[in-house]
Design an enzyme around this catalytic site. Structure first.
Site, short mmCIF file in Angstrom:
data_model
loop_
_atom_site.label_atom_id
_atom_site.label_comp_id
_atom_site.label_asym_id
_atom_site.label_seq_id
_atom_site.Cartn_x
_atom_site.Cartn_y
_atom_site.Cartn_z
N THR A 1 66.23 2.82 22.16
CA THR A 1 67.04 1.49 22.30
C THR A 1 66.82 0.69 22.68
O THR A 1 66.55 -1.29 22.21
CB THR A 1 68.42 1.44 22.10
OG1 THR A 1 68.54 2.53 21.40
CG2 THR A 1 69.23 0.76 21.94
N THR B 1 68.29 7.83 24.57
CA THR B 1 69.01 7.72 25.78
C THR B 1 69.63 9.18 25.40
O THR B 1 69.91 10.36 25.66
CB THR B 1 70.33 6.74 25.25
OG1 THR B 1 70.36 7.06 24.25
CG2 THR B 1 70.11 5.76 26.11
N1 LIG Z 1 70.38 4.53 23.45
C1 LIG Z 1 68.66 4.75 22.98
O1 LIG Z 1 67.72 4.72 22.63
C2 LIG Z 1 69.42 6.08 21.39
C3 LIG Z 1 68.47 5.71 19.98
N2 LIG Z 1 69.15 6.63 19.40
C4 LIG Z 1 67.47 7.05 21.43
O2 LIG Z 1 67.83 8.21 21.54
O3 LIG Z 1 66.25 6.62 20.86
#
Ligand SMILES: NC(=O)C[C@H](N)C(=O)O
EC number: 3.5.1.1
Length: 350
Positions: free
Chosen positions: A20, A96
Protein backbone atom coordinates in the site's frame (compact mmCIF):
# COMPACT_ATOMS: atom_id res chain seq x y z
CA UNK A 1 43.69 19.78 19.84
CA UNK A 2 42.79 16.69 17.79
CA UNK A 3 41.02 17.36 14.51
CA UNK A 4 37.37 16.35 14.57
CA UNK A 5 36.87 12.97 12.91
CA UNK A 6 34.56 13.04 9.91
CA UNK A 7 31.49 10.94 10.65
CA UNK A 8 30.56 8.62 7.82
CA UNK A 9 27.11 9.09 6.30
CA UNK A 10 25.00 5.96 6.88
CA UNK A 11 24.80 3.96 3.67
CA UNK A 12 21.46 2.22 3.29
CA UNK A 13 19.78 0.13 0.62
CA UNK A 14 16.03 0.54 0.19
CA UNK A 15 14.32 -2.48 -1.36
CA UNK A 16 10.84 -1.70 -2.69
CA UNK A 17 8.70 -4.80 -3.13
CA UNK A 18 5.30 -3.05 -3.29
CA UNK A 19 2.41 -2.80 -0.83
CA UNK A 20 0.00 0.00 0.00
CA UNK A 21 2.81 2.43 0.81
CA UNK A 22 3.50 2.94 -2.91
CA UNK A 23 0.02 2.30 -4.31
CA UNK A 24 -2.22 4.56 -6.36
CA UNK A 25 -5.90 4.35 -7.23
CA UNK A 26 -6.71 2.62 -10.50
CA UNK A 27 -8.92 5.21 -12.27
CA UNK A 28 -10.98 2.46 -13.92
CA UNK A 29 -11.88 0.49 -10.78
CA UNK A 30 -11.03 2.80 -7.86
CA UNK A 31 -9.01 -0.08 -6.30
CA UNK A 32 -5.47 0.45 -4.99
CA UNK A 33 -2.75 -1.02 -7.22
CA UNK A 34 1.05 -1.09 -6.73
CA UNK A 35 2.93 1.76 -8.45
CA UNK A 36 6.55 2.52 -9.30
CA UNK A 37 9.36 3.59 -7.01
CA UNK A 38 9.88 7.05 -8.55
CA UNK A 39 6.29 7.94 -7.66
CA UNK A 40 6.87 6.77 -4.11
CA UNK A 41 10.04 8.83 -3.69
CA UNK A 42 8.44 11.96 -5.15
CA UNK A 43 6.00 11.83 -2.24
CA UNK A 44 8.77 12.01 0.38
CA UNK A 45 10.87 15.18 -0.13
CA UNK A 46 11.97 14.95 3.53
CA UNK A 47 14.20 11.99 2.60
CA UNK A 48 16.92 14.46 1.65
CA UNK A 49 16.91 15.91 5.17
CA UNK A 50 18.20 12.60 6.53
CA UNK A 51 21.49 13.14 4.73
CA UNK A 52 21.99 9.40 4.20
CA UNK A 53 23.72 7.77 1.28
CA UNK A 54 20.65 5.99 -0.06
CA UNK A 55 20.36 3.58 -2.97
CA UNK A 56 17.42 1.49 -4.02
CA UNK A 57 16.38 -1.73 -5.76
CA UNK A 58 12.82 -2.48 -6.72
CA UNK A 59 10.60 -5.39 -7.66
CA UNK A 60 9.51 -5.16 -11.28
CA UNK A 61 6.56 -5.02 -11.10
CA UNK A 62 5.97 -4.14 -7.44
CA UNK A 63 3.44 -6.48 -5.83
CA UNK A 64 0.63 -6.48 -3.33
CA UNK A 65 2.05 -8.63 -0.54
CA UNK A 66 -0.81 -11.13 -0.93
CA UNK A 67 1.29 -12.33 -3.88
CA UNK A 68 4.44 -12.88 -1.79
CA UNK A 69 5.94 -16.36 -2.02
CA UNK A 70 9.21 -18.23 -1.37
CA UNK A 71 10.63 -17.14 -4.75
CA UNK A 72 10.10 -13.48 -3.80
CA UNK A 73 11.65 -14.08 -0.35
CA UNK A 74 14.62 -15.57 -2.12
CA UNK A 75 14.83 -12.49 -4.38
CA UNK A 76 14.91 -10.20 -1.32
CA UNK A 77 17.51 -12.40 0.42
CA UNK A 78 19.68 -12.40 -2.73
CA UNK A 79 19.46 -8.61 -2.99
CA UNK A 80 20.60 -8.24 0.63
CA UNK A 81 23.35 -10.89 0.40
CA UNK A 82 24.76 -9.47 -2.84
CA UNK A 83 24.95 -5.95 -1.40
CA UNK A 84 25.76 -6.95 2.19
CA UNK A 85 29.31 -5.63 2.41
CA UNK A 86 28.45 -2.32 0.70
CA UNK A 87 25.75 -1.11 3.10
CA UNK A 88 25.25 -0.39 6.79
CA UNK A 89 21.66 -1.55 6.66
CA UNK A 90 18.64 -2.49 4.59
CA UNK A 91 15.05 -1.24 4.58
CA UNK A 92 12.47 -3.41 2.84
CA UNK A 93 9.24 -1.67 1.78
CA UNK A 94 6.56 -4.34 1.83
CA UNK A 95 2.79 -4.73 2.00
CA UNK A 96 1.47 -5.27 5.48
CA UNK A 97 -0.70 -8.31 4.73
CA UNK A 98 2.15 -10.83 4.69
CA UNK A 99 4.94 -8.72 6.16
CA UNK A 100 5.20 -10.91 9.28
CA UNK A 101 5.71 -14.02 7.08
CA UNK A 102 8.44 -12.31 5.06
CA UNK A 103 10.15 -10.98 8.18
CA UNK A 104 10.09 -14.47 9.70
CA UNK A 105 11.33 -16.09 6.48
CA UNK A 106 14.21 -13.61 6.09
CA UNK A 107 15.27 -14.10 9.70
CA UNK A 108 15.89 -17.80 9.00
CA UNK A 109 17.33 -17.28 5.52
CA UNK A 110 19.92 -14.71 6.67
CA UNK A 111 22.02 -16.70 9.13
CA UNK A 112 24.82 -14.73 10.80
CA UNK A 113 23.16 -11.37 10.12
CA UNK A 114 24.89 -8.52 11.98
CA UNK A 115 23.29 -5.61 10.10
CA UNK A 116 19.72 -4.27 10.27
CA UNK A 117 17.07 -5.58 7.88
CA UNK A 118 14.05 -3.39 8.66
CA UNK A 119 10.68 -4.06 7.03
CA UNK A 120 8.06 -1.36 6.87
CA UNK A 121 5.00 -0.34 4.86
CA UNK A 122 1.79 1.52 5.58
CA UNK A 123 -1.97 1.37 5.87
CA UNK A 124 -2.52 4.40 3.59
CA UNK A 125 -0.42 5.20 0.50
CA UNK A 126 2.15 7.98 0.53
CA UNK A 127 0.47 10.66 -1.56
CA UNK A 128 -2.87 10.52 0.26
CA UNK A 129 -3.68 13.64 2.31
CA UNK A 130 -3.61 11.69 5.58
CA UNK A 131 -1.21 8.79 5.59
CA UNK A 132 1.23 6.80 7.73
CA UNK A 133 3.70 5.83 4.98
CA UNK A 134 6.00 8.87 5.16
CA UNK A 135 6.48 8.54 8.91
CA UNK A 136 7.02 4.79 8.71
CA UNK A 137 9.57 5.08 5.91
CA UNK A 138 11.59 7.86 7.57
CA UNK A 139 11.55 6.11 10.94
CA UNK A 140 12.60 2.76 9.45
CA UNK A 141 15.56 4.47 7.78
CA UNK A 142 16.58 6.11 11.06
CA UNK A 143 16.33 2.78 12.86
CA UNK A 144 18.45 1.12 10.17
CA UNK A 145 21.08 3.87 10.45
CA UNK A 146 21.32 3.73 14.26
CA UNK A 147 24.65 2.66 15.81
CA UNK A 148 25.33 1.03 19.14
CA UNK A 149 27.68 3.43 20.95
CA UNK A 150 29.23 0.58 22.97
CA UNK A 151 30.99 -0.98 19.97
CA UNK A 152 30.11 1.22 16.97
CA UNK A 153 28.30 -1.67 15.26
CA UNK A 154 24.70 -1.54 14.13
CA UNK A 155 22.14 -1.04 16.88
CA UNK A 156 19.79 -3.58 15.22
CA UNK A 157 21.45 -6.82 14.09
CA UNK A 158 18.38 -8.76 13.07
CA UNK A 159 15.29 -8.70 10.86
CA UNK A 160 12.68 -6.39 12.39
CA UNK A 161 9.38 -4.72 11.55
CA UNK A 162 9.23 -0.96 12.13
CA UNK A 163 5.62 0.16 12.08
CA UNK A 164 3.76 2.96 13.82
CA UNK A 165 5.20 3.53 17.27
CA UNK A 166 7.19 0.30 17.65
CA UNK A 167 9.97 -1.85 16.33
CA UNK A 168 9.21 -5.56 16.65
CA UNK A 169 11.40 -8.64 16.17
CA UNK A 170 10.43 -9.90 12.71
CA UNK A 171 9.91 -13.53 13.63
CA UNK A 172 7.79 -12.58 16.68
CA UNK A 173 5.46 -10.24 14.79
CA UNK A 174 1.87 -10.64 13.65
CA UNK A 175 -0.41 -8.32 11.73
CA UNK A 176 -3.25 -7.56 14.13
CA UNK A 177 -5.29 -4.85 12.39
CA UNK A 178 -6.30 -4.07 8.83
CA UNK A 179 -7.07 -0.45 9.78
CA UNK A 180 -5.04 0.63 12.82
CA UNK A 181 -1.84 2.58 12.16
CA UNK A 182 -0.28 0.25 14.72
CA UNK A 183 -0.91 -2.75 12.47
CA UNK A 184 1.59 -5.10 14.12
CA UNK A 185 2.32 -6.49 17.50
CA UNK A 186 4.35 -9.20 19.12
CA UNK A 187 2.44 -10.95 21.87
CA UNK A 188 5.24 -13.07 23.25
CA UNK A 189 8.22 -10.73 23.02
CA UNK A 190 8.51 -7.06 24.00
CA UNK A 191 9.12 -4.24 21.51
CA UNK A 192 12.76 -3.72 20.50
CA UNK A 193 12.28 0.03 20.39
CA UNK A 194 9.58 2.61 21.14
CA UNK A 195 9.38 5.38 18.60
CA UNK A 196 7.62 8.40 20.01
CA UNK A 197 9.40 11.70 20.71
CA UNK A 198 12.60 9.69 21.01
CA UNK A 199 13.71 6.58 19.20
CA UNK A 200 14.21 4.62 22.38
CA UNK A 201 15.98 1.28 21.80
CA UNK A 202 15.48 -1.39 24.45
CA UNK A 203 18.93 -2.86 24.30
CA UNK A 204 18.11 -5.84 26.50
CA UNK A 205 15.58 -7.02 23.93
CA UNK A 206 17.82 -6.70 20.87
CA UNK A 207 19.35 -9.80 19.28
CA UNK A 208 23.09 -9.93 19.71
CA UNK A 209 24.58 -12.80 17.67
CA UNK A 210 27.33 -14.71 19.48
CA UNK A 211 30.75 -13.94 17.99
CA UNK A 212 31.53 -12.23 14.72
CA UNK A 213 29.83 -14.59 12.31
CA UNK A 214 29.86 -14.07 8.56
CA UNK A 215 26.51 -13.79 6.77
CA UNK A 216 25.52 -17.25 5.54
CA UNK A 217 22.43 -16.87 3.38
CA UNK A 218 20.09 -19.76 2.53
CA UNK A 219 17.91 -19.03 -0.47
CA UNK A 220 15.86 -22.22 -0.74
CA UNK A 221 12.55 -22.49 1.08
CA UNK A 222 10.74 -25.82 0.74
CA UNK A 223 6.99 -25.13 0.38
CA UNK A 224 6.03 -28.71 1.33
CA UNK A 225 4.68 -27.39 4.65
CA UNK A 226 1.06 -26.69 5.50
CA UNK A 227 -1.08 -25.24 8.29
CA UNK A 228 -4.06 -27.15 9.71
CA UNK A 229 -6.40 -25.01 11.79
CA UNK A 230 -8.47 -27.03 14.28
CA UNK A 231 -12.08 -26.15 15.09
CA UNK A 232 -14.89 -27.93 16.93
CA UNK A 233 -16.61 -30.06 14.28
CA UNK A 234 -13.57 -30.93 12.17
CA UNK A 235 -14.29 -34.32 10.57
CA UNK A 236 -12.09 -37.36 10.12
CA UNK A 237 -12.37 -37.02 6.34
CA UNK A 238 -11.29 -33.38 6.29
CA UNK A 239 -8.40 -33.94 8.72
CA UNK A 240 -7.13 -37.02 6.88
CA UNK A 241 -7.33 -35.32 3.49
CA UNK A 242 -5.28 -32.40 4.83
CA UNK A 243 -2.69 -34.71 6.40
CA UNK A 244 -2.30 -36.75 3.24
CA UNK A 245 -1.69 -33.91 0.75
CA UNK A 246 0.82 -35.21 -1.83
CA UNK A 247 4.43 -34.28 -1.11
CA UNK A 248 3.67 -32.87 2.33
CA UNK A 249 6.65 -32.98 4.76
CA UNK A 250 5.42 -30.97 7.74
CA UNK A 251 2.30 -29.47 9.25
CA UNK A 252 1.82 -26.59 11.67
CA UNK A 253 -1.16 -27.77 13.73
CA UNK A 254 -3.04 -24.74 15.11
CA UNK A 255 -4.40 -26.15 18.34
CA UNK A 256 -6.62 -24.81 21.11
CA UNK A 257 -5.36 -23.02 24.22
CA UNK A 258 -2.13 -24.41 25.66
CA UNK A 259 -1.78 -26.84 22.74
CA UNK A 260 -4.88 -28.98 23.06
CA UNK A 261 -6.82 -31.01 20.51
CA UNK A 262 -9.71 -33.51 20.45
CA UNK A 263 -8.91 -36.84 22.12
CA UNK A 264 -11.38 -38.89 20.07
CA UNK A 265 -9.56 -42.01 18.91
CA UNK A 266 -10.02 -41.24 15.17
CA UNK A 267 -8.34 -37.86 15.65
CA UNK A 268 -5.37 -39.10 17.69
CA UNK A 269 -4.95 -42.13 15.41
CA UNK A 270 -4.92 -39.95 12.26
CA UNK A 271 -2.20 -37.73 13.74
CA UNK A 272 -0.16 -40.69 15.08
CA UNK A 273 -0.43 -42.44 11.71
CA UNK A 274 0.76 -39.31 9.85
CA UNK A 275 3.73 -38.95 12.22
CA UNK A 276 4.63 -42.64 11.83
CA UNK A 277 4.52 -42.18 8.05
CA UNK A 278 7.22 -39.49 8.36
CA UNK A 279 5.20 -36.25 8.60
CA UNK A 280 6.61 -33.68 11.04
CA UNK A 281 3.70 -32.20 13.02
CA UNK A 282 4.36 -29.05 15.05
CA UNK A 283 1.94 -27.83 17.69
CA UNK A 284 1.28 -24.05 17.66
CA UNK A 285 -1.61 -22.55 19.59
CA UNK A 286 -4.39 -20.54 17.97
CA UNK A 287 -4.14 -18.11 20.90
CA UNK A 288 -2.25 -14.99 19.85
CA UNK A 289 -0.46 -14.84 23.23
CA UNK A 290 1.09 -17.60 25.32
CA UNK A 291 2.27 -20.88 23.95
CA UNK A 292 2.09 -24.65 23.93
CA UNK A 293 2.45 -26.69 27.11
CA UNK A 294 1.57 -30.14 25.80
CA UNK A 295 1.74 -31.88 29.16
CA UNK A 296 -0.60 -29.42 30.91
CA UNK A 297 -3.85 -31.12 29.84
CA UNK A 298 -4.62 -34.68 28.82
CA UNK A 299 -5.86 -33.25 25.50
CA UNK A 300 -2.39 -31.89 24.75
CA UNK A 301 -0.56 -34.87 26.21
CA UNK A 302 -2.33 -37.13 23.69
CA UNK A 303 -0.71 -35.11 20.89
CA UNK A 304 2.73 -35.39 22.50
CA UNK A 305 2.27 -39.17 22.79
CA UNK A 306 1.29 -39.28 19.11
CA UNK A 307 4.69 -37.74 18.28
CA UNK A 308 3.65 -34.10 17.80
CA UNK A 309 6.47 -31.65 18.57
CA UNK A 310 5.76 -28.53 20.63
CA UNK A 311 6.22 -25.25 18.77
CA UNK A 312 6.54 -23.55 22.20
CA UNK A 313 5.49 -19.88 21.88
CA UNK A 314 6.29 -19.44 18.19
CA UNK A 315 3.92 -17.52 15.96
CA UNK A 316 2.38 -19.47 13.12
CA UNK A 317 4.35 -17.30 10.69
CA UNK A 318 7.63 -18.20 12.41
CA UNK A 319 6.84 -21.93 12.69
CA UNK A 320 5.78 -22.19 9.04
CA UNK A 321 8.81 -20.37 7.62
CA UNK A 322 11.21 -22.11 10.02
CA UNK A 323 10.03 -25.48 8.70
CA UNK A 324 10.27 -24.28 5.08
CA UNK A 325 13.83 -23.17 5.85
CA UNK A 326 14.85 -26.39 7.61
CA UNK A 327 13.52 -28.55 4.77
CA UNK A 328 15.03 -26.11 2.26
CA UNK A 329 18.40 -26.90 3.87
CA UNK A 330 17.78 -30.54 3.04
CA UNK A 331 17.11 -31.76 6.59
CA UNK A 332 15.08 -34.92 7.17
CA UNK A 333 11.88 -34.63 9.28
CA UNK A 334 13.82 -36.15 12.20
CA UNK A 335 16.67 -33.65 11.87
CA UNK A 336 14.25 -30.75 11.42
CA UNK A 337 12.29 -31.85 14.52
CA UNK A 338 15.41 -31.36 16.65
CA UNK A 339 15.54 -27.66 15.67
CA UNK A 340 11.85 -26.93 16.30
CA UNK A 341 12.16 -26.24 20.08
CA UNK A 342 15.54 -24.50 19.65
CA UNK A 343 15.78 -20.71 19.33
CA UNK A 344 17.64 -20.21 16.05
CA UNK A 345 17.01 -16.44 15.68
CA UNK A 346 15.17 -15.50 18.87
CA UNK A 347 11.85 -16.80 17.49
CA UNK A 348 10.86 -18.63 20.68
CA UNK A 349 11.32 -18.33 24.42
CA UNK A 350 13.62 -20.95 25.93
N1 LIG B 1 -1.42 -2.21 3.84
C1 LIG B 1 -1.00 -3.01 2.88
O1 LIG B 1 0.12 -2.91 2.48
C2 LIG B 1 -1.97 -4.05 2.36
C3 LIG B 1 -1.69 -4.54 0.97
N2 LIG B 1 -2.78 -5.35 0.50
C4 LIG B 1 -0.43 -5.40 0.91
O2 LIG B 1 -0.20 -6.20 1.79
O3 LIG B 1 0.31 -5.32 -0.04
Amino acid sequence: MAAPTATKRPRLLLIYTGGTIGMVEDPATGALVPFDFAHLMDGVPKLKLLGYDLNHKEFDPPIDSSNMNPAAWSQIAHTIADAYEDYDGFVVLHGTDTMAYTASALSFMLEGLTKPVILTGSQLPIGEIREDGTENLLTALQVAAAKDPTDGGAMVREVAISFGRYLWRGNRSTKVSSTDFGAFTSYNYPALCAMDLHIDFRKKQLWRPAGDTPLTPFFTMDPAVSVIYLYPGITQQILESQLSAPGLKAVVLRTFGAGNAPTEPWFVDAIAHAVKSGLLVVNVTQCPAGGVEEQRYATGDALAKAGVISGCDMTCEAALTKLMHLFGRGLTPQQAAAYVPVSMRGELTV
